[in-house]
Write an enzyme that holds these catalytic residues in place. Structure first.
Site, PDB file in Angstrom:
ATOM      1  CB  SER A   1      -1.041  -9.465   1.160  1.00 48.13           C
ATOM      2  OG  SER A   1       0.174  -9.440   1.908  1.00 48.13           O
TER       3      SER A   1
ATOM      4  CE1 TYR B   1      -3.246  -4.865   3.398  1.00 51.46           C
ATOM      5  CE2 TYR B   1      -1.520  -6.473   3.823  1.00 51.46           C
ATOM      6  CZ  TYR B   1      -2.194  -5.630   2.953  1.00 51.46           C
ATOM      7  OH  TYR B   1      -1.820  -5.580   1.636  1.00 51.46           O
TER       8      TYR B   1
END
Length: 254
Positions: A141, A154
């Protein structure tokens, strides 16, 4: 001839979003695809049905990647359908939003189990099944490079995935297995549930040069390229898939 004819691929988290499109695209390119899902069996069946409707080949695999020994269980099921794998896409992931003062251990443990532990052990137990010249593609990400206060846990997991990618690229190079990661920015999937607020989605779209958020096909097509022979000389890379090359600019991404 299709680019991936004769190849077998495993895509985790393939019941929806980026994983579903990736499974469909790899099948369209000629691969036989193992469609993994964690809970939503019907959505996974729909993925398989969509592949078969286009003349492709796919089969289902269920495993809760947060469970102990999940990787071993998944590969045991895989072995019932195929005798080896050429492409492993570690796409499955979960997110919990919240600032650092809101972090709880149960969420931390689940995120690291699914987002880090599962890919590591899927690779470990998959190595004897992965053919020389194979491909490992991890989903990272853009958040791993950014300050994302609402997604601290995350983004930590995705930083770990980047390190894993680089290390394994060196370790597996003698088998001509490439290991790369793809780092999406804002992408319109179920994971970004806050896109249900039109103002929030419009804000996310305004953060890039294209004036929109990403789509699953924007990311899945990059994965398919990395899975192909055309990408044979790309290794140990984290590919910016933000649509703008703006890593380090946006205050949060997922």
């Amino acid at each position: 001839m299709s680019a991936l004819a004769g190849k077998t691929a495993l895509v985790t988290g393939a019941s929806r979003g980026i994983g579903r499109y990736t499974a469909q695209r790899l099948a369209r390119d000629g691969a036989r695809v193992a469609v993994h899902y964690g809970a939503n069996e019907q959505a996974a069946k729909d993925t398989v049905a969509s592949i078969e409707a286009e003349g492709g080949s796919a089969f289902l695999l269920r495993a809760d990647l947060a469970a102990p020994h999940a990787a071993e269980a998944l590969w045991a099921e895989f072995d019932k359908h195929a005798d080896g794998v050429d492409i492993l896409v570690n796409n499955a992931g979960v997110v919990v939003y919240g600032r650092v003062n809101e972090v709880v251990e149960e969420d931390f443990d689940r995120l690291f189990a699914v987002n880090v532990k599962a890919p590591l052990f899927l690779i470990q137990h998959g190595l004897r099944r992965l053919r020389d010249g194979g491909r490992i593609i991890n989903l990272s990400s853009a958040g791993a490079y950014l300050a994302s206060p609402m997604a601290t846990m995350y983004t930590m997991t995705k930083g770990a995935i980047n390190t894993l990618t680089l290390t394994l690229a060196w370790e597996l190079g003698d088998r001509e297995i490439t290991v790369n990661a793809v780092a999406p920015g804002f992408t319109d999937t179920d994971m970004n549930s806050w896109f249900a607020d039109p103002a929030a989605k419009a804000w996310a779209a305004s953060q890039g040069v294209r004036g929109r958020v990403g789509r699953p096909d924007d990311i899945g097509d990059i994965v398919a390229f990395l899975a192909s022979d055309d990408a044979r000389w790309i290794n140990g890379q984290v590919i910016d898939a933000t649509g703008s090359g703006a890593l380090g600019v946006t205050p949060m991404a997922g």
